[in-house]
Motif scaffolding. Sequence first.
Motif, PDB file in Angstrom:
ATOM      1  N   VAL A 175       0.861  -1.182   0.000  1.00  0.00           N
ATOM      2  CA  VAL A 175       0.000   0.000   0.000  1.00  0.00           C
ATOM      3  C   VAL A 175       0.899   1.234   0.000  1.00  0.00           C
ATOM      4  CG1 VAL A 175      -1.768   1.284   1.257  1.00  0.00           C
ATOM      5  CG2 VAL A 175      -1.836  -1.218   1.202  1.00  0.00           C
ATOM      6  N   VAL A 176       0.672   2.094  -0.963  1.00  0.00           N
ATOM      7  CA  VAL A 176       1.462   3.312  -1.126  1.00  0.00           C
ATOM      8  C   VAL A 176       0.692   4.462  -0.489  1.00  0.00           C
ATOM      9  CG1 VAL A 176       2.476   4.875  -2.828  1.00  0.00           C
ATOM     10  CG2 VAL A 176       2.455   2.406  -3.256  1.00  0.00           C
ATOM     11  N   ASP A 177       1.332   5.145   0.477  1.00  0.00           N
ATOM     12  CA  ASP A 177       0.646   6.239   1.163  1.00  0.00           C
ATOM     13  C   ASP A 177       0.949   7.592   0.519  1.00  0.00           C
ATOM     14  OD1 ASP A 177       3.177   6.954   2.032  1.00  0.00           O
ATOM     15  OD2 ASP A 177       2.744   6.727   4.157  1.00  0.00           O
ATOM     16  N   ALA A 178       0.407   8.648   1.104  1.00  0.00           N
ATOM     17  CA  ALA A 178       0.561   9.997   0.555  1.00  0.00           C
ATOM     18  C   ALA A 178       2.019  10.427   0.493  1.00  0.00           C
ATOM     19  CB  ALA A 178      -0.248  10.994   1.382  1.00  0.00           C
ATOM     20  N   LEU A 223      10.016   2.152  -7.006  1.00  0.00           N
ATOM     21  CA  LEU A 223       8.664   1.654  -7.283  1.00  0.00           C
ATOM     22  C   LEU A 223       8.612   0.874  -8.598  1.00  0.00           C
ATOM     23  CD1 LEU A 223       6.353   4.561  -6.098  1.00  0.00           C
ATOM     24  CD2 LEU A 223       6.798   2.384  -4.972  1.00  0.00           C
ATOM     25  N   GLU A 224       9.362   1.329  -9.593  1.00  0.00           N
ATOM     26  CA  GLU A 224       9.395   0.598 -10.860  1.00  0.00           C
ATOM     27  C   GLU A 224       9.954  -0.811 -10.655  1.00  0.00           C
ATOM     28  OE1 GLU A 224      11.599   3.204 -13.430  1.00  0.00           O
ATOM     29  OE2 GLU A 224       9.784   4.256 -14.083  1.00  0.00           O
ATOM     30  N   GLN A 225      10.971  -0.927  -9.822  1.00  0.00           N
ATOM     31  CA  GLN A 225      11.523  -2.249  -9.530  1.00  0.00           C
ATOM     32  C   GLN A 225      10.517  -3.105  -8.769  1.00  0.00           C
ATOM     33  OE1 GLN A 225      15.128  -1.374  -7.417  1.00  0.00           O
ATOM     34  NE2 GLN A 225      16.333  -1.167  -9.291  1.00  0.00           N
ATOM     35  N   LEU A 226       9.806  -2.494  -7.842  1.00  0.00           N
ATOM     36  CA  LEU A 226       8.828  -3.235  -7.045  1.00  0.00           C
ATOM     37  C   LEU A 226       7.648  -3.720  -7.865  1.00  0.00           C
ATOM     38  CD1 LEU A 226       8.642  -1.206  -3.712  1.00  0.00           C
ATOM     39  CD2 LEU A 226       9.546  -3.509  -4.033  1.00  0.00           C
ATOM     40  N   THR A 227       7.275  -2.989  -8.903  1.00  0.00           N
ATOM     41  CA  THR A 227       6.094  -3.384  -9.673  1.00  0.00           C
ATOM     42  C   THR A 227       6.282  -4.736 -10.355  1.00  0.00           C
ATOM     43  OG1 THR A 227       6.790  -2.111 -11.610  1.00  0.00           O
ATOM     44  CG2 THR A 227       5.269  -1.033 -10.070  1.00  0.00           C
ATOM     45  N   VAL A 229       5.542  -6.979  -6.828  1.00  0.00           N
ATOM     46  CA  VAL A 229       4.352  -6.804  -5.993  1.00  0.00           C
ATOM     47  C   VAL A 229       3.315  -5.950  -6.708  1.00  0.00           C
ATOM     48  CG1 VAL A 229       5.644  -6.967  -3.827  1.00  0.00           C
ATOM     49  CG2 VAL A 229       5.216  -4.740  -4.820  1.00  0.00           C
ATOM     50  N   GLN A 230       2.084  -6.058  -6.249  1.00  0.00           N
ATOM     51  CA  GLN A 230       1.031  -5.173  -6.721  1.00  0.00           C
ATOM     52  C   GLN A 230       1.029  -3.946  -5.821  1.00  0.00           C
ATOM     53  OE1 GLN A 230      -2.262  -7.944  -6.389  1.00  0.00           O
ATOM     54  NE2 GLN A 230      -2.464  -7.911  -8.611  1.00  0.00           N
ATOM     55  N   LEU A 231       0.930  -2.759  -6.407  1.00  0.00           N
ATOM     56  CA  LEU A 231       0.904  -1.522  -5.642  1.00  0.00           C
ATOM     57  C   LEU A 231      -0.532  -1.004  -5.568  1.00  0.00           C
ATOM     58  CD1 LEU A 231       4.026   0.233  -7.192  1.00  0.00           C
ATOM     59  CD2 LEU A 231       3.906  -1.063  -5.063  1.00  0.00           C
ATOM     60  N   PHE A 232      -0.929  -0.574  -4.386  1.00  0.00           N
ATOM     61  CA  PHE A 232      -2.260  -0.030  -4.163  1.00  0.00           C
ATOM     62  C   PHE A 232      -2.151   1.303  -3.426  1.00  0.00           C
ATOM     63  CE2 PHE A 232      -2.781  -4.600  -4.384  1.00  0.00           C
ATOM     64  CZ  PHE A 232      -3.844  -4.727  -5.266  1.00  0.00           C
ATOM     65  N   GLU A 234      -0.481  18.111 -11.823  1.00  0.00           N
ATOM     66  CA  GLU A 234      -0.735  17.400 -13.083  1.00  0.00           C
ATOM     67  C   GLU A 234      -0.010  16.057 -13.089  1.00  0.00           C
ATOM     68  OE1 GLU A 234       0.227  19.731 -16.549  1.00  0.00           O
ATOM     69  OE2 GLU A 234      -0.981  21.417 -15.829  1.00  0.00           O
ATOM     70  N   ARG A 235       1.230  16.055 -12.614  1.00  0.00           N
ATOM     71  CA  ARG A 235       1.991  14.803 -12.571  1.00  0.00           C
ATOM     72  C   ARG A 235       1.333  13.808 -11.616  1.00  0.00           C
ATOM     73  NH1 ARG A 235       8.388  13.824 -11.275  1.00  0.00           N
ATOM     74  NH2 ARG A 235       8.320  11.621 -11.787  1.00  0.00           N
ATOM     75  N   LEU A 236       0.882  14.305 -10.478  1.00  0.00           N
ATOM     76  CA  LEU A 236       0.192  13.444  -9.522  1.00  0.00           C
ATOM     77  C   LEU A 236      -1.076  12.869 -10.127  1.00  0.00           C
ATOM     78  CD1 LEU A 236       0.201  12.381  -6.607  1.00  0.00           C
ATOM     79  CD2 LEU A 236      -1.061  14.430  -5.959  1.00  0.00           C
ATOM     80  N   GLU A 237      -1.843  13.694 -10.815  1.00  0.00           N
ATOM     81  CA  GLU A 237      -3.092  13.239 -11.448  1.00  0.00           C
ATOM     82  C   GLU A 237      -2.819  12.204 -12.538  1.00  0.00           C
ATOM     83  OE1 GLU A 237      -6.271  13.964 -10.785  1.00  0.00           O
ATOM     84  OE2 GLU A 237      -5.915  15.446  -9.221  1.00  0.00           O
ATOM     85  N   SER A 238      -1.631  12.274 -13.149  1.00  0.00           N
ATOM     86  CA  SER A 238      -1.330  11.358 -14.255  1.00  0.00           C
ATOM     87  C   SER A 238      -0.867   9.986 -13.780  1.00  0.00           C
ATOM     88  CB  SER A 238      -0.269  11.959 -15.174  1.00  0.00           C
ATOM     89  OG  SER A 238       1.001  11.932 -14.542  1.00  0.00           O
ATOM     90  N   LEU A 239      -0.603   9.842 -12.477  1.00  0.00           N
ATOM     91  CA  LEU A 239      -0.218   8.522 -11.980  1.00  0.00           C
ATOM     92  C   LEU A 239      -1.367   7.552 -12.201  1.00  0.00           C
ATOM     93  CD1 LEU A 239       1.474   9.476  -8.589  1.00  0.00           C
ATOM     94  CD2 LEU A 239       2.601   8.874 -10.726  1.00  0.00           C
ATOM     95  N   PRO A 240      -1.055   6.338 -12.587  1.00  0.00           N
ATOM     96  CA  PRO A 240      -2.134   5.381 -12.839  1.00  0.00           C
ATOM     97  C   PRO A 240      -2.914   5.060 -11.567  1.00  0.00           C
ATOM     98  CG  PRO A 240       0.020   4.342 -13.042  1.00  0.00           C
ATOM     99  CD  PRO A 240       0.253   5.795 -12.811  1.00  0.00           C
ATOM    100  N   ALA A 241      -4.200   4.987 -11.718  1.00  0.00           N
ATOM    101  CA  ALA A 241      -5.057   4.612 -10.592  1.00  0.00           C
ATOM    102  C   ALA A 241      -4.917   3.117 -10.349  1.00  0.00           C
ATOM    103  CB  ALA A 241      -6.506   4.967 -10.891  1.00  0.00           C
ATOM    104  N   VAL A 242      -4.674   2.751  -9.113  1.00  0.00           N
ATOM    105  CA  VAL A 242      -4.465   1.338  -8.812  1.00  0.00           C
ATOM    106  C   VAL A 242      -5.445   0.826  -7.771  1.00  0.00           C
ATOM    107  CG1 VAL A 242      -2.054   1.255  -9.474  1.00  0.00           C
ATOM    108  CG2 VAL A 242      -2.653   1.932  -7.142  1.00  0.00           C
ATOM    109  N   VAL A 243      -6.422   1.622  -7.413  1.00  0.00           N
ATOM    110  CA  VAL A 243      -7.412   1.171  -6.430  1.00  0.00           C
ATOM    111  C   VAL A 243      -8.712   0.867  -7.144  1.00  0.00           C
ATOM    112  CG1 VAL A 243      -8.695   1.773  -4.376  1.00  0.00           C
ATOM    113  CG2 VAL A 243      -6.354   2.524  -4.623  1.00  0.00           C
TER     114      VAL A 243
END
Length: 87
Positions: free
Chosen positions: A9-12, A28-32, A35-38, A78-87
């Motif tokens: 689980v990725v927090d703020a 995070l790229e290595q972790l993906t 693991v699944q990131l949420f 804008e960069r934050l909004e462009s992160l893929p939604a994972v929930v």
Amino acid sequence: MPKENKALVVDANILIGVVLGRRIVGVLEQLTNEVQLFTPATSFNDAVEHLPKILRSRGKQKGLNSEKIEEGVSLALERLESLPAVV
């Protein structure tokens, strides 16, 4: 262990780190691959709330004018909004 059995689980704070830094993105790229990131919606909302405050504070410390600071805030959101939604 297969990827589907591991989750993180990725927090703020991590979301803000992704926007502000480079090192966390690589981690995070290595972790993906492993693991699944949420990210809970509350973490995303917290990042949206606090990121502008952080950037304004940093900009003032660096002596940037308010126009440049607000440009940076807009780009970061804008960069934050462009992160893929994972929930």
